[in-house]
Design an enzyme around this catalytic site. Structure first.
Site, mmCIF file in Angstrom:
data_model
loop_
_atom_site.group_PDB
_atom_site.id
_atom_site.type_symbol
_atom_site.label_atom_id
_atom_site.label_comp_id
_atom_site.label_asym_id
_atom_site.label_seq_id
_atom_site.Cartn_x
_atom_site.Cartn_y
_atom_site.Cartn_z
ATOM 1 C CG ASP A 101 43.772 133.140 -19.691
ATOM 2 O OD1 ASP A 101 44.002 131.708 -19.788
ATOM 3 O OD2 ASP A 101 43.806 133.251 -18.768
ATOM 4 C CB CYS A 103 65.539 128.458 -13.059
ATOM 5 S SG CYS A 103 64.067 129.206 -13.583
#
Length: 360
Positions: free
Chosen positions: A143, A198
């Site tokens: 990150d 999902c």
């Protein structure tokens, strides 16, 4: 340019990396190519809507995000790593419903993951180079650079990018960090079938307290509580303060309601365990910290990056939403002590809201 190493040795190396990752506390590792260009058009559309808010760094280095080989010279393989971070029990929704308690995103309760993971990934990178017996062009990322880490992790088979924009794994949910090693070794790639599980579920989209989701996979950061309490350096918009509730650093709501997180394991990494009682502290207690205490208690923590003033700003909003009239004296005391205009504005908002609440 690919480093010159035999296919047999590369296959052995791949197995070793998987073992080294496990030994270092990573839950999974996957191997993909470095092409993330398929995600750039969606990113451009997102930026064109100004959904990034004040995160100007998202507008820079598109060519590096699309082609990581330009970020790390000659990179041919992206090795993606997953590390779980959740340590607490199933009481998170109860904590959110307690208006007097401060809620801090679970990832920030322990030590800052950036340094911890980067150190471990760098150690694995050194082992790769030693095994290859070559000077390699490779680098570890956590990150910390323009890398589309979720896109790479998805290509490596570590999960799918869900409607809440998080990477979701069927065995681990989404309570994990990602890191990568980009290398010019052409390591055998994992065979990955595109997946998404999902289905018709929209729990993450409809549960957002500030309605930050424009649609599936589209997050307006300017309304996201994580952005508002961490990235935003100025005043939090008045119309979003009620929705923030008692969340004073980040937000986990779209993860808390995700059905896949029923399967998420507790992290084996001791450094991610909550420190200084931050998983069970009242808003008033944290607001009464002076700056010295804040710096001491957040040493080595991701929380420190927002600084004392924004920490107090967030807590003032939490106190305003608490309906606790006992907080008024502490807010007034802090108002007398500070000359920061932004903080004063948030304190005044909190005092006025608490006074209205006590008169009802």
């Amino acid at each position: 340019m690919s480093a010159n190493i035999s296919s047999t040795k590369l296959a052995t190396l791949k197995s070793l990396i998987q073992q080294w990752a496990q030994d270092a506390g990573f839950a999974a590792v996957g191997f993909s190519d470095t092409d993330t260009s398929a995600h750039i058009e969606r990113l451009n559309q997102w930026l064109s809507k100004d959904y990034h808010g004040e995160m100007s760094f998202m507008q820079r280095n598109h060519e590096l995000r699309a082609e990581p080989s330009k970020l790390q010279q000659d990179a041919l393989t992206a090795i993606s790593f997953r590390m779980e971070y959740r340590h607490d029990s199933e009481t998170l929704l109860e904590q959110l419903s307690n208006k007097d308690q401060a809620y801090i995103a679970r990832y920030a309760l322990g030590k800052d993951y950036h340094k911890l993971m980067r150190k471990r990934l760098a150690a694995i990178a050194n082992k790769i180079e030693a095994f290859a017996e070559l000077n390699l062009n490779q680098r570890a990322f956590v990150d910390s650079a323009p890398v589309l880490e979720r896109a790479l992790a998805e290509k490596a088979g570590l999960g799918w990018i869900g409607k809440n924009t998080m990477l979701i794994n069927p065995q681990a949910g989404s309570w994990f960090f990602l890191g990568e090693i980009l290398t010019n070794l052409k390591i055998p790639l994992d065979k990955v079938e595109p997946q998404t599980h999902c289905g018709s579920c929209t729990s993450c989209l409809t549960s957002c307290p500030t309605n930050a989701f424009v649609g599936a996979n589209i997050l307006d950061s300017r309304r996201c509580i994580s952005y508002l309490t961490i990235e935003l350096k100025t005043a939090i918009p008045d119309d979003l303060r009620d929705g923030i509730g008692n969340r004073v650093f980040g937000c986990d709501d779209c993860q808390l309601v995700c059905p896949w997180n029923k399967f998420s394991p507790s992290s084996p990494v001791a450094e991610f365990k909550p420190r200084h009682g931050l998983d069970d502290s009242s808003l008033l207690e944290l607001f009464q910290w002076n700056e010295e205490t804040f710096l001491k208690r957040t040493e080595g923590s991701a929380i420190r990056r927002i600084g004392y003033i924004r920490w107090q700003r967030n807590l003032a909003i939490g106190l305003g939403n608490s309906d606790n009239p006992n907080a008024i004296d502490a807010l007034r005391k802090r108002r007398r002590e500070t000359d920061n205009a932004m903080l004063i504005e948030h304190i005044d908002w909190a005092i006025n809201k608490l006074m209205r609440s006590s008169q009802q």
